[in-house]
Design a protein around this motif. Sequence first.
Motif, PDB file in Angstrom:
ATOM      1  N   LEU A  83       0.834  -1.199   0.000  1.00 51.39           N
ATOM      2  CA  LEU A  83       0.000   0.000   0.000  1.00 51.39           C
ATOM      3  C   LEU A  83       0.869   1.250   0.000  1.00 51.39           C
ATOM      4  CD1 LEU A  83      -2.914  -0.885   2.436  1.00 51.39           C
ATOM      5  CD2 LEU A  83      -3.051  -0.515  -0.022  1.00 51.39           C
ATOM      6  N   GLY A  84       1.982   1.203   0.715  1.00 53.47           N
ATOM      7  CA  GLY A  84       2.906   2.340   0.742  1.00 53.47           C
ATOM      8  C   GLY A  84       3.454   2.652  -0.636  1.00 53.47           C
ATOM      9  N   VAL A  85       3.771   1.607  -1.390  1.00 53.09           N
ATOM     10  CA  VAL A  85       4.267   1.800  -2.759  1.00 53.09           C
ATOM     11  C   VAL A  85       3.191   2.476  -3.601  1.00 53.09           C
ATOM     12  CG1 VAL A  85       4.962   0.587  -4.864  1.00 53.09           C
ATOM     13  CG2 VAL A  85       5.900  -0.115  -2.653  1.00 53.09           C
ATOM     14  N   GLU A  86       1.960   2.014  -3.477  1.00 54.37           N
ATOM     15  CA  GLU A  86       0.856   2.603  -4.246  1.00 54.37           C
ATOM     16  C   GLU A  86       0.574   4.032  -3.799  1.00 54.37           C
ATOM     17  OE1 GLU A  86      -0.828   1.708  -6.984  1.00 54.37           O
ATOM     18  OE2 GLU A  86       0.635   0.087  -7.055  1.00 54.37           O
ATOM     19  N   ARG A  87       0.632   4.295  -2.497  1.00 60.87           N
ATOM     20  CA  ARG A  87       0.422   5.663  -1.994  1.00 60.87           C
ATOM     21  C   ARG A  87       1.415   6.623  -2.629  1.00 60.87           C
ATOM     22  NH1 ARG A  87       0.393   3.246   3.486  1.00 60.87           N
ATOM     23  NH2 ARG A  87      -1.781   3.070   4.094  1.00 60.87           N
ATOM     24  N   ARG A  88       2.692   6.210  -2.624  1.00 58.01           N
ATOM     25  CA  ARG A  88       3.732   7.076  -3.193  1.00 58.01           C
ATOM     26  C   ARG A  88       3.525   7.271  -4.691  1.00 58.01           C
ATOM     27  NH1 ARG A  88       6.380   4.053   0.549  1.00 58.01           N
ATOM     28  NH2 ARG A  88       7.300   2.615  -0.953  1.00 58.01           N
TER      29      ARG A  88
END
Length: 123
Positions: free
Chosen positions: A43-48
């Motif tokens: 999710l962090g990768v997608e958020r960024r």
Amino acid sequence: MTEIVNESSLSSARERLAARQAELLNALLANGPAPTGFDEQRLGVERRALLSKRRGIVRMLGPEVADELGDRFRLLFDAYAAEYPRRAGSRAREDAAAFEEWCRACGELSEKRKARWKFWQSN
């Protein structure tokens, strides 16, 4: 053997799906908690990635703002985006204008100049 799906169970399934989708959007766009079953790191990768896309669109729609901010653009935009996640149904031009106003209110941009007409803006 075929199952008969009644309308109330179908409606209930749709409501559960909508709630899960809302949780996911909240996690991605508003830095909310990861929904059950989702990997926080992914999710962090997608958020960024979504933040980068949003930043790029705002830069494209307001190049004069980005130019005036220079190296501060990314840091300021990321702070703005954390405080003001995109709302459902909002438009990119509204987001860019809100970022510009936010920067002016914070004293990061010079006095507002008279807007120049752009070919993509309507009269």
